[in-house]
Design a protein around this motif. Structure first.
Motif, PDB file in Angstrom:
ATOM      1  N   ALA A  46      -5.379  -7.452  -7.338  1.00  0.00           N
ATOM      2  CA  ALA A  46      -3.957  -7.168  -7.567  1.00  0.00           C
ATOM      3  C   ALA A  46      -3.255  -6.855  -6.248  1.00  0.00           C
ATOM      4  O   ALA A  46      -2.129  -7.315  -6.004  1.00  0.00           O
ATOM      5  CB  ALA A  46      -3.804  -6.013  -8.548  1.00  0.00           C
ATOM      6  N   LEU A  47      -3.919  -6.098  -5.395  1.00  0.00           N
ATOM      7  CA  LEU A  47      -3.347  -5.777  -4.085  1.00  0.00           C
ATOM      8  C   LEU A  47      -3.213  -7.026  -3.214  1.00  0.00           C
ATOM      9  O   LEU A  47      -2.201  -7.201  -2.531  1.00  0.00           O
ATOM     10  CB  LEU A  47      -4.206  -4.722  -3.372  1.00  0.00           C
ATOM     11  N   ARG A  48      -4.207  -7.904  -3.267  1.00  0.00           N
ATOM     12  CA  ARG A  48      -4.135  -9.132  -2.467  1.00  0.00           C
ATOM     13  C   ARG A  48      -3.030 -10.055  -2.963  1.00  0.00           C
ATOM     14  O   ARG A  48      -2.322 -10.672  -2.154  1.00  0.00           O
ATOM     15  CB  ARG A  48      -5.491  -9.853  -2.488  1.00  0.00           C
ATOM     16  N   ILE A  49      -2.854 -10.140  -4.279  1.00  0.00           N
ATOM     17  CA  ILE A  49      -1.776 -10.970  -4.842  1.00  0.00           C
ATOM     18  C   ILE A  49      -0.428 -10.389  -4.441  1.00  0.00           C
ATOM     19  O   ILE A  49       0.481 -11.120  -4.030  1.00  0.00           O
ATOM     20  CB  ILE A  49      -1.911 -11.083  -6.376  1.00  0.00           C
ATOM     21  N   ALA A  50      -0.276  -9.072  -4.579  1.00  0.00           N
ATOM     22  CA  ALA A  50       0.987  -8.420  -4.206  1.00  0.00           C
ATOM     23  C   ALA A  50       1.311  -8.660  -2.740  1.00  0.00           C
ATOM     24  O   ALA A  50       2.453  -8.983  -2.386  1.00  0.00           O
ATOM     25  CB  ALA A  50       0.916  -6.927  -4.510  1.00  0.00           C
ATOM     26  N   LYS A  51       0.308  -8.541  -1.888  1.00  0.00           N
ATOM     27  CA  LYS A  51       0.526  -8.767  -0.453  1.00  0.00           C
ATOM     28  C   LYS A  51       0.943 -10.213  -0.194  1.00  0.00           C
ATOM     29  O   LYS A  51       1.864 -10.471   0.585  1.00  0.00           O
ATOM     30  CB  LYS A  51      -0.736  -8.420   0.329  1.00  0.00           C
ATOM     31  N   ALA A  52       0.290 -11.153  -0.850  1.00  0.00           N
ATOM     32  CA  ALA A  52       0.619 -12.573  -0.675  1.00  0.00           C
ATOM     33  C   ALA A  52       2.052 -12.871  -1.124  1.00  0.00           C
ATOM     34  O   ALA A  52       2.713 -13.748  -0.572  1.00  0.00           O
ATOM     35  CB  ALA A  52      -0.366 -13.441  -1.452  1.00  0.00           C
ATOM     36  N   LEU A  53       2.534 -12.119  -2.112  1.00  0.00           N
ATOM     37  CA  LEU A  53       3.886 -12.331  -2.639  1.00  0.00           C
ATOM     38  C   LEU A  53       4.912 -11.385  -2.014  1.00  0.00           C
ATOM     39  O   LEU A  53       6.056 -11.332  -2.471  1.00  0.00           O
ATOM     40  CB  LEU A  53       3.881 -12.178  -4.164  1.00  0.00           C
ATOM     41  N   ASP A  54       4.510 -10.641  -1.005  1.00  0.00           N
ATOM     42  CA  ASP A  54       5.395  -9.691  -0.313  1.00  0.00           C
ATOM     43  C   ASP A  54       6.060  -8.711  -1.267  1.00  0.00           C
ATOM     44  O   ASP A  54       7.282  -8.498  -1.233  1.00  0.00           O
ATOM     45  CB  ASP A  54       6.484 -10.438   0.487  1.00  0.00           C
ATOM     46  N   THR A  55       5.256  -8.119  -2.137  1.00  0.00           N
ATOM     47  CA  THR A  55       5.771  -7.135  -3.083  1.00  0.00           C
ATOM     48  C   THR A  55       4.709  -6.061  -3.293  1.00  0.00           C
ATOM     49  O   THR A  55       3.734  -5.996  -2.557  1.00  0.00           O
ATOM     50  CB  THR A  55       6.179  -7.817  -4.410  1.00  0.00           C
ATOM     51  N   THR A  56       4.919  -5.220  -4.272  1.00  0.00           N
ATOM     52  CA  THR A  56       3.964  -4.157  -4.574  1.00  0.00           C
ATOM     53  C   THR A  56       3.302  -4.413  -5.921  1.00  0.00           C
ATOM     54  O   THR A  56       3.835  -5.150  -6.761  1.00  0.00           O
ATOM     55  CB  THR A  56       4.665  -2.782  -4.639  1.00  0.00           C
ATOM     56  N   VAL A  57       2.170  -3.785  -6.115  1.00  0.00           N
ATOM     57  CA  VAL A  57       1.472  -3.884  -7.396  1.00  0.00           C
ATOM     58  C   VAL A  57       2.362  -3.348  -8.518  1.00  0.00           C
ATOM     59  O   VAL A  57       2.416  -3.909  -9.610  1.00  0.00           O
ATOM     60  CB  VAL A  57       0.119  -3.129  -7.345  1.00  0.00           C
ATOM     61  N   GLU A  58       3.107  -2.288  -8.221  1.00  0.00           N
ATOM     62  CA  GLU A  58       3.983  -1.679  -9.232  1.00  0.00           C
ATOM     63  C   GLU A  58       5.076  -2.636  -9.698  1.00  0.00           C
ATOM     64  O   GLU A  58       5.500  -2.578 -10.848  1.00  0.00           O
ATOM     65  CB  GLU A  58       4.628  -0.393  -8.699  1.00  0.00           C
ATOM     66  N   GLU A  59       5.532  -3.508  -8.811  1.00  0.00           N
ATOM     67  CA  GLU A  59       6.553  -4.479  -9.208  1.00  0.00           C
ATOM     68  C   GLU A  59       5.943  -5.671  -9.946  1.00  0.00           C
ATOM     69  O   GLU A  59       6.632  -6.312 -10.741  1.00  0.00           O
ATOM     70  CB  GLU A  59       7.323  -4.974  -7.987  1.00  0.00           C
ATOM     71  N   LEU A  60       4.675  -5.958  -9.718  1.00  0.00           N
ATOM     72  CA  LEU A  60       4.019  -7.095 -10.355  1.00  0.00           C
ATOM     73  C   LEU A  60       3.469  -6.802 -11.746  1.00  0.00           C
ATOM     74  O   LEU A  60       3.418  -7.699 -12.579  1.00  0.00           O
ATOM     75  CB  LEU A  60       2.850  -7.587  -9.495  1.00  0.00           C
ATOM     76  N   PHE A  61       3.057  -5.560 -11.969  1.00  0.00           N
ATOM     77  CA  PHE A  61       2.367  -5.231 -13.218  1.00  0.00           C
ATOM     78  C   PHE A  61       3.035  -4.053 -13.926  1.00  0.00           C
ATOM     79  O   PHE A  61       3.435  -3.082 -13.291  1.00  0.00           O
ATOM     80  CB  PHE A  61       0.909  -4.873 -12.942  1.00  0.00           C
ATOM     81  N   ILE A  62       3.106  -4.154 -15.254  1.00  0.00           N
ATOM     82  CA  ILE A  62       3.645  -3.073 -16.092  1.00  0.00           C
ATOM     83  C   ILE A  62       2.672  -2.825 -17.234  1.00  0.00           C
ATOM     84  O   ILE A  62       2.244  -3.765 -17.904  1.00  0.00           O
ATOM     85  CB  ILE A  62       5.021  -3.452 -16.666  1.00  0.00           C
ATOM     86  N   LEU A  63       2.332  -1.557 -17.427  1.00  0.00           N
ATOM     87  CA  LEU A  63       1.493  -1.190 -18.580  1.00  0.00           C
ATOM     88  C   LEU A  63       2.364  -1.179 -19.829  1.00  0.00           C
ATOM     89  O   LEU A  63       3.422  -0.566 -19.854  1.00  0.00           O
ATOM     90  CB  LEU A  63       0.874   0.182 -18.389  1.00  0.00           C
ATOM     91  N   GLU A  64       1.909  -1.873 -20.850  1.00  0.00           N
ATOM     92  CA  GLU A  64       2.627  -1.881 -22.127  1.00  0.00           C
ATOM     93  C   GLU A  64       1.945  -0.916 -23.073  1.00  0.00           C
ATOM     94  O   GLU A  64       0.724  -0.888 -23.179  1.00  0.00           O
ATOM     95  CB  GLU A  64       2.632  -3.289 -22.721  1.00  0.00           C
ATOM     96  N   ASP A  65       2.743  -0.124 -23.753  1.00  0.00           N
ATOM     97  CA  ASP A  65       2.178   0.843 -24.708  1.00  0.00           C
ATOM     98  C   ASP A  65       1.855   0.186 -26.023  1.00  0.00           C
ATOM     99  O   ASP A  65       2.380  -0.731 -26.462  1.00  0.00           O
ATOM    100  CB  ASP A  65       3.160   1.984 -24.946  1.00  0.00           C
TER     101      ASP A  65
END
Length: 65
Positions: A46-65
């Motif tokens: 997840a960190l490597r994908i976020a870095k490749a996309l110039d963003t953060t893990v928090e912006e890429l993933f959301i926990l759904e309840d």
């Protein structure tokens, strides 16, 4: 878990194979699995994908309840 990998990737005009290469993933089918929610990446990936996309893990993933 919901993710926005596809949206960020398309906004940057990056193909799935390009993202796989940038994030050092074995193949673009892994990216497809993440984008479609069939797979959940490890923290490291997840960190490597976020870095490749110039963003953060928090912006890429959301926990759904």
């Amino acid at each position: 878990m919901k993710n926005f990998i596809s949206e960020f990737r398309k906004a940057k005009k990056i193909t799935q194979p390009q993202l796989a290469e940038m994030a050092k993933l074995p193949s673009y089918t892994v990216v497809q699995g993440y984008e479609h929610g069939r797979r959940t990446p490890s923290v490291e990936i997840a960190l490597r994908i976020a870095k490749a996309l110039d963003t953060t893990v928090e912006e890429l993933f959301i926990l759904e309840d």
